[in-house]
Enzyme design. Sequence first.
Site, PDB file in Angstrom:
ATOM      1  N   HIS A  15      29.587   3.100   9.121  1.00 58.94           N
ATOM      2  CA  HIS A  15      30.626   2.718   8.175  1.00 58.94           C
ATOM      3  C   HIS A  15      31.044   1.259   8.280  1.00 58.94           C
ATOM      4  O   HIS A  15      31.847   0.794   7.481  1.00 58.94           O
ATOM      5  CB  HIS A  15      31.841   3.657   8.311  1.00 58.94           C
ATOM      6  CG  HIS A  15      31.608   4.973   7.659  1.00 58.94           C
ATOM      7  ND1 HIS A  15      32.083   5.279   6.413  1.00 58.94           N
ATOM      8  CD2 HIS A  15      30.893   6.054   8.060  1.00 58.94           C
ATOM      9  CE1 HIS A  15      31.699   6.497   6.078  1.00 58.94           C
ATOM     10  NE2 HIS A  15      30.971   6.989   7.067  1.00 58.94           N
ATOM     11  N   ARG A  16      30.480   0.542   9.217  1.00 63.22           N
ATOM     12  CA  ARG A  16      30.712  -0.906   9.243  1.00 63.22           C
ATOM     13  C   ARG A  16      29.887  -1.591   8.163  1.00 63.22           C
ATOM     14  O   ARG A  16      30.218  -2.689   7.725  1.00 63.22           O
ATOM     15  CB  ARG A  16      30.361  -1.487  10.613  1.00 63.22           C
ATOM     16  CG  ARG A  16      31.271  -0.978  11.729  1.00 63.22           C
ATOM     17  CD  ARG A  16      30.797  -1.438  13.072  1.00 63.22           C
ATOM     18  NE  ARG A  16      29.501  -0.797  13.374  1.00 63.22           N
ATOM     19  CZ  ARG A  16      28.824  -0.993  14.491  1.00 63.22           C
ATOM     20  NH1 ARG A  16      29.295  -1.820  15.416  1.00 63.22           N
ATOM     21  NH2 ARG A  16      27.681  -0.379  14.696  1.00 63.22           N
TER      22      ARG A  16
END
Length: 121
Positions: free
Chosen positions: A94-95
Amino acid sequence: IVRYADYKTIGEISQEVKSLAKRAKNQELSPEEYQGGSFTISNLGMFGVSDFVAIINPPQSAILSVSGIEKKPVVEADSVTIEHVLRITLSADHRTVDGVDGAKFIKMVQKLLENPAILLL
């Protein structure tokens, strides 16, 4: 690694994957041929696996887990039918990948698998 897959036809990708797989089995790949990817597809369906979640290979952004196709009861319009069901799971960092974009990607994969003729257009 299939580089620039978005610019290749399905046939070209298929030929390249077959060549890479054969060379990998013979331990003939150079490091640049298996390092540096951004996305992985992991398929365990041929081993009878009905569902799994794969772990992302750093520094990649995501991995798509593809299980085997199974016959399952499906409820549609208040009736039960037996359908072929394929489970896929997306694991994403999710980065680099927003969850909403990941969900949209899964829906597009579903649409293409259910209507493969779209790929020919």
